[in-house]
Design an enzyme around this catalytic site. Structure first.
Site, PDB file in Angstrom:
ATOM      1  N   GLY A  15      36.909  30.842  42.000  1.00 37.44           N
ATOM      2  CA  GLY A  15      36.673  31.360  40.655  1.00 37.44           C
ATOM      3  C   GLY A  15      37.807  30.981  39.714  1.00 37.44           C
ATOM      4  CB  ALA A  26      54.219  24.824  34.911  1.00 36.93           C
ATOM      5  NE  ARG A  76      32.539  30.681  44.129  1.00 35.54           N
ATOM      6  CZ  ARG A  76      33.665  31.379  44.050  1.00 35.54           C
ATOM      7  NH1 ARG A  76      34.569  31.262  45.015  1.00 35.54           N
ATOM      8  NH2 ARG A  76      33.907  32.178  43.034  1.00 35.54           N
ATOM      9  N   GLY A 106      42.314  31.770  44.775  1.00 36.19           N
ATOM     10  CA  GLY A 106      42.382  33.066  45.428  1.00 36.19           C
ATOM     11  C   GLY A 106      42.413  32.960  46.939  1.00 36.19           C
ATOM     12  CG  ASP A 131      38.635  39.931  41.659  1.00 32.77           C
ATOM     13  OD1 ASP A 131      38.293  40.282  40.511  1.00 32.77           O
ATOM     14  OD2 ASP A 131      37.860  39.374  42.456  1.00 32.77           O
ATOM     15  NE  ARG A 158      37.421  55.673  24.792  1.00 34.32           N
ATOM     16  CZ  ARG A 158      37.316  56.702  25.629  1.00 34.32           C
ATOM     17  NH1 ARG A 158      36.772  57.835  25.213  1.00 34.32           N
ATOM     18  NH2 ARG A 158      37.738  56.604  26.857  1.00 34.32           N
ATOM     19  N   GLY A 189      41.264  55.154  28.788  1.00 30.71           N
ATOM     20  CA  GLY A 189      41.010  56.589  28.712  1.00 30.71           C
ATOM     21  C   GLY A 189      39.740  57.040  29.415  1.00 30.71           C
ATOM     22  CD  GLU A 226      32.134  41.704  40.875  1.00 27.39           C
ATOM     23  OE1 GLU A 226      30.974  41.261  40.871  1.00 27.39           O
ATOM     24  OE2 GLU A 226      33.139  41.009  40.660  1.00 27.39           O
TER      25      GLU A 226
END
Length: 323
Positions: A15, A26, A76, A106, A131, A158, A189, A226
């Site tokens: 991902g 870099a 992948r 990852g 993640d 919200r 919150g 999720e």
């Protein structure tokens, strides 16, 4: 002990995560500064297996720091999950005379790198995943940007939740780890955060909503990772059991995109720089990490096998502040 490094490969896999381009920049510029050729491998391991490789110059990474995603693109590879695929990839690295392969990705991507290291390829891993689910490091590239994207969405949701006096469920990414949900919940919150690391029943969530309503709170926000899934069904069940209008919003891959934050740009740049420094110091098969505020590197296999116990601290703080 230093060793002569003349030629390296570089790929991004799995991902995508905001900040990957900063790490690429870099790596390329630090390598060229030290007279090392860098060969960019397109589309991750799939590109390595297909020979989709070209040399990168300093100008190739100009004006990419502000861009999300990865200029090397990613994919992948089912073939890399086979012994034959790993052997083929290792032989290609040797055929290309790569002194090292740097992998940004990852857990799955770096596990593929570990397999290659056991075939004689010198692999340097850089943790790039929104993640934050690599236990060996306190930070992974892309996390801060993903949280800020989620928070921006929560702030907007919200507003309408308050206007309609409803309960809002916001599902964020995180299949096996609830860090995005925890950070989004605390900074946004939320009254409740539902994550894979801890059990929480529908009845407990409803009890919290009703308790808040009894105290005069007219809207509720629940953040769901999720990995706990099916937020739409949860919304329907809450509305059915309480009579409170409830809506679910699934943010999905929105969180993977966007210009990386300053934190992600700095972290990615330092990790990219340190990957070349590790090679120049003669290190082999390492993963670049951040731990206790410092950037360092540890053995790749050790890092991937490291397990950190879940700490309930952030959840506890969220609940105390939500009363």
């Amino acid at each position: 002990m230093s060793m002569e490094i003349k030629k390296i490969g570089l790929l991004t896999s799995g991902g995508d995560a905001p900040g990957m381009n900063c790490a690429i920049r870099a790596i390329v510029r630090t390598a060229i500064h030290n007279n090392i050729q860098v060969f960019g491998i397109k589309r991750g391991f799939e590109g390595l297996l297909n020979g989709d490789i070209e040399e990168m110059q300093a100008r190739d990474v100009s004006n990419i720091m502000f861009r999300g995603g990865t200029i090397l693109r990613t994919a992948r590879s089912s073939e890399m999950r086979t012994e034959e695929g790993v052997e083929k990839a290792a032989q290609l690295c040797k055929l290309l005379k790569l002194d090292a392969l740097i992998i940004i990705g990852g857990n799955g991507s770096l596990s593929g790198g570990l397999d290659l290291s056991k075939k004689g390829v010198n692999v340097i891993g850089i943790p790039g995943t929104i993640d934050l689910d690599l236990d060996c490091t306190d930070y992974t590239i892309g996390f801060d940007t993903a949280v800020n994207t989620s928070l921006d969405a929560v702030n907007k949701i919200r507003d309408t939740s308050s206007s309609h006096e409803r309960c809002s469920i916001v599902e964020v990414m995180g299949r096996g780890a609830g860090f995005i949900a925890l950070w989004t919940g605390l900074s946004g919150g939320a009254e409740e955060v539902v994550i894979p690391e801890r059990e929480l029943s529908k009845e407990e969530i409803i009890e919290q909503i009703l308790e808040n309503r009894a105290k005069g709170k007219r809207h509720n926000l629940i953040v769901v990772a999720e990995g706990r899934g099916n937020s739409q069904q949860l919304a329907e069940e809450i509305e059915k059991d309480t009579g409170i209008s409830t809506r679910a919003t699934i943010l999905g891959h929105l969180q993977r995109g966007g210009s990386p934050t300053a934190l992600d740009r700095v972290a990615a740049s330092i990790m990219g720089y340190n990957s070349i420094m590790a090679l120049l110091e003669g290190k082999k098969n390492r993963i670049i990490i951040q731990r206790d505020g410092k950037y360092t590197d540890i053995d790749l296999e050790e890092g991937l096998n490291y397990h950190r116990e879940y700490n309930d601290y952030l959840y506890h703080v969220t609940k105390v502040l939500a009363i």
